[in-house]
Design a protein around this motif. Structure first.
Motif, PDB file in Angstrom:
ATOM      1  N   UNK A  90       0.831  -1.194   0.000  1.00  0.00           N
ATOM      2  CA  UNK A  90       0.000   0.000   0.000  1.00  0.00           C
ATOM      3  C   UNK A  90       0.869   1.250   0.000  1.00  0.00           C
ATOM      4  N   UNK A  91       0.372   2.298  -0.619  1.00  0.00           N
ATOM      5  CA  UNK A  91       1.066   3.584  -0.571  1.00  0.00           C
ATOM      6  C   UNK A  91       0.893   4.172   0.830  1.00  0.00           C
ATOM      7  N   UNK A  92       1.957   4.740   1.357  1.00  0.00           N
ATOM      8  CA  UNK A  92       1.909   5.330   2.699  1.00  0.00           C
ATOM      9  C   UNK A  92       2.640   6.664   2.703  1.00  0.00           C
ATOM     10  N   UNK A  93       2.344   7.463   3.703  1.00  0.00           N
ATOM     11  CA  UNK A  93       3.044   8.734   3.901  1.00  0.00           C
ATOM     12  C   UNK A  93       4.248   8.535   4.800  1.00  0.00           C
ATOM     13  N   UNK A  94       5.106   7.600   4.437  1.00  0.00           N
ATOM     14  CA  UNK A  94       6.297   7.334   5.250  1.00  0.00           C
ATOM     15  C   UNK A  94       7.246   8.520   5.162  1.00  0.00           C
ATOM     16  N   UNK A  95       8.074   8.656   6.188  1.00  0.00           N
ATOM     17  CA  UNK A  95       9.024   9.763   6.259  1.00  0.00           C
ATOM     18  C   UNK A  95      10.374   9.221   6.715  1.00  0.00           C
TER      19      UNK A  95
END
Length: 174
Positions: A54-59
């Motif tokens: 899944x696409x995530x807003x990882x940082x």
């Protein structure tokens, strides 16, 4: 760290990990017309052992990736059961895959630091009242209501495809 030059048979030099970290630290993104888009993908293991991507807003903070999710989401349930995961991202001149373990972080100082990093990138995250999760005025509807759990990826390995001259394909084991 062990470095394995996967491009050696093709005459490619090994990629330097420091150059990859420099791009990740700088928040380097592909050029606007580059074929690799700026999406971070998280892969976890479903209960049957199959992948969930899944696409995530990882940082990228403190030399690793962080992500957040609701406890009831598929990725939240998956990492609660099996911590193994991977994060894939394209940066300028390279595609990077980090494999490791997702570790839930509840220490208030770490949660606050990562929330600040998200806020500095435009998502107004902040620690919840307990300091052990985060909240924000908006997020993906599928995550459920805040607070959301914060996870740090403890990396075991990375694979990097370097597209800038002279190119390279390297695997790193940490």
């Amino acid at each position: 760290m062990e470095t394995i030059n996967l491009g050696e048979a093709d005459g490619l030099p090994p990629v330097e990990w420091a150059a990859v970290v420099e791009k990740l630290d700088a928040g380097s993104v592909p050029q606007a017309d580059a074929p690799n888009a700026r999406t971070t993908w998280l892969s976890t293991l479903n209960e049957d052992g199959g992948p969930h991507v899944t696409a995530v807003g990882a940082i990228w903070v403190d030399g690793t990736f962080w992500f957040q999710t609701g406890a009831g989401t598929r990725k939240g349930r998956n990492v609660a059961r099996d911590r193994r995961c991977s994060v894939a991202v394209s940066v300028r001149d390279a595609d990077v895959v980090i494999e490791g373990d997702a570790v839930r972080v509840t220490e208030p100082g770490a949660v606050a630091r990562v929330a600040r990093a998200w806020a500095e990138q435009g998502w107004p995250a902040e620690p919840d009242e307990s300091g052990s999760g985060i909240t924000a005025p908006f997020n993906a509807p599928s995550l459920g209501p805040p607070p959301w759990n914060v996870y740090r990826i403890e990396p075991r390995s990375a694979t990097v495809v370097w597209s800038a001259e002279p190119g390279g394909l390297t695997r790193f084991r940490f």
